[in-house]
Write an enzyme that holds these catalytic residues in place. Sequence first.
Site, PDB file in Angstrom:
ATOM      1  N   ARG A  10      47.262   1.607  10.893  1.00 31.78           N
ATOM      2  CA  ARG A  10      46.655   2.585   9.988  1.00 31.78           C
ATOM      3  C   ARG A  10      46.257   1.929   8.658  1.00 31.78           C
ATOM      4  O   ARG A  10      45.089   1.683   8.402  1.00 31.78           O
ATOM      5  CB  ARG A  10      47.641   3.756   9.749  1.00 31.78           C
ATOM      6  CG  ARG A  10      46.986   5.010   9.205  1.00 31.78           C
ATOM      7  CD  ARG A  10      46.685   4.961   7.720  1.00 31.78           C
ATOM      8  NE  ARG A  10      47.872   4.746   6.904  1.00 31.78           N
ATOM      9  CZ  ARG A  10      47.836   4.486   5.609  1.00 31.78           C
ATOM     10  NH1 ARG A  10      46.682   4.407   4.975  1.00 31.78           N
ATOM     11  NH2 ARG A  10      48.945   4.265   4.934  1.00 31.78           N
ATOM     12  N   ASP A  11      47.219   1.590   7.836  1.00 35.90           N
ATOM     13  CA  ASP A  11      46.948   1.026   6.513  1.00 35.90           C
ATOM     14  C   ASP A  11      46.173  -0.289   6.643  1.00 35.90           C
ATOM     15  O   ASP A  11      45.299  -0.599   5.829  1.00 35.90           O
ATOM     16  CB  ASP A  11      48.291   0.795   5.801  1.00 35.90           C
ATOM     17  CG  ASP A  11      48.143   0.459   4.326  1.00 35.90           C
ATOM     18  OD1 ASP A  11      47.027   0.544   3.803  1.00 35.90           O
ATOM     19  OD2 ASP A  11      49.157   0.110   3.708  1.00 35.90           O
ATOM     20  N   HIS A 209      52.704  -5.130  -1.791  1.00 34.06           N
ATOM     21  CA  HIS A 209      51.528  -5.913  -1.395  1.00 34.06           C
ATOM     22  C   HIS A 209      51.671  -7.364  -1.856  1.00 34.06           C
ATOM     23  O   HIS A 209      52.342  -7.656  -2.840  1.00 34.06           O
ATOM     24  CB  HIS A 209      50.262  -5.266  -1.946  1.00 34.06           C
ATOM     25  CG  HIS A 209      49.813  -4.092  -1.114  1.00 34.06           C
ATOM     26  ND1 HIS A 209      48.556  -3.574  -1.160  1.00 34.06           N
ATOM     27  CD2 HIS A 209      50.482  -3.352  -0.186  1.00 34.06           C
ATOM     28  CE1 HIS A 209      48.456  -2.563  -0.299  1.00 34.06           C
ATOM     29  NE2 HIS A 209      49.615  -2.399   0.293  1.00 34.06           N
ATOM     30  N   CYS A 240      42.942  -6.636   0.700  1.00 28.01           N
ATOM     31  CA  CYS A 240      43.157  -5.857  -0.518  1.00 28.01           C
ATOM     32  C   CYS A 240      41.821  -5.347  -1.035  1.00 28.01           C
ATOM     33  O   CYS A 240      40.952  -6.133  -1.372  1.00 28.01           O
ATOM     34  CB  CYS A 240      43.819  -6.744  -1.580  1.00 28.01           C
ATOM     35  SG  CYS A 240      44.031  -5.875  -3.147  1.00 28.01           S
ATOM     36  N   ASN A 249      48.703  -5.804   2.345  1.00 23.33           N
ATOM     37  CA  ASN A 249      50.049  -5.558   2.855  1.00 23.33           C
ATOM     38  C   ASN A 249      50.800  -6.860   3.128  1.00 23.33           C
ATOM     39  O   ASN A 249      50.227  -7.821   3.632  1.00 23.33           O
ATOM     40  CB  ASN A 249      49.961  -4.787   4.171  1.00 23.33           C
ATOM     41  CG  ASN A 249      49.461  -3.375   3.970  1.00 23.33           C
ATOM     42  OD1 ASN A 249      50.031  -2.624   3.188  1.00 23.33           O
ATOM     43  ND2 ASN A 249      48.383  -3.022   4.652  1.00 23.33           N
TER      44      ASN A 249
HETATM   45 MG    MG Z   1      49.516  -0.880   1.951  1.00 28.29          MG
END
Ligand code: MG
Length: 301
Positions: A10-11, A209, A240, A249
């Site tokens: 997802r992210d 992050h 990013c 991440n």
């Molecule tokens: Mg993230």
Amino acid sequence: MIRICEVGPRDGLQNEKTPIETKQKIEFIHKLAKAGLKTIEATSFVRPGAIPQLSDAKEVYEGLSDLTGSGEFPVLIPNTRGLENALECGVRSIAVFTATSNSFTLKNTNATREESMERIRAIVSALRSLGMQNEVRIRGYISTVVDCPYEGPQDPAMAAEMASQLLDLGCFEISLGETIGTAVPADIRRLLDSVLASIPAERLAGHYHDTRGTALANVFASLDYGIRSFDSSAGGMGGCPYAPGAAGNLATEDLVYSLERSGMTTGVDLELLAEATSYIEQAVGRPSTSRVYQALKAKRK
Ligand code: MG
């Protein structure tokens, strides 16, 4: 045992430009589950078209039906409409999100910080009116807990206050998002000194992050505070959005390697995890930013 919430599907994929086919996402999640990851954030039930990469949320989630029982597959829910669609698919674990920074919630969700909390309250009351508040697990994300890309430094007291509100609403855990990867352990200690004054460490997770290579240092600072839950993304997928080309991440490989080598247990098999990353890396068409993954790959050749 350290709990890892794998956020790559997802992210991670949300921030990747190359469209990934639905069946590739499903296969990626299966490979992550096979590697031993027990919590994998699968997708987001956003408005169709809002995030093209995640427009197949229903199909992806339905493609995981054979994994039920082998783990938890939370989905991100932006509003009550998303909740309805997710519940129809059988989703029983959701994540809701907000941020300490008003500018950040406005830019990302077109809502003030208070309006973003209102959306979460609406999601929770929708669950209550359906009588499902005890059947659905809710995890809360708070972004920009240290720095905001628009506002700069954030007051740790705001993260503490919002975390309390989210717990009161029924979230089982609050994930503290260090969104732009500027923080160093001194920042995380300042944050946790404030948040832990009112919230037990067992209810918190670190979502750090790695844009400036400090995420692991922040994880280890958090371990000293009793935090045992962290978010990461296989291969560091996602990049990013505030620093093109840089890491976003923290990579799950880097997290697992460092924790295991320090004597902690994650339940994750690094070799199998690297296979999942290798699979999605080819689909994404961009090399993984994970140093541990790169080292594993070099050793294999
Ligand atoms: Mg993230």
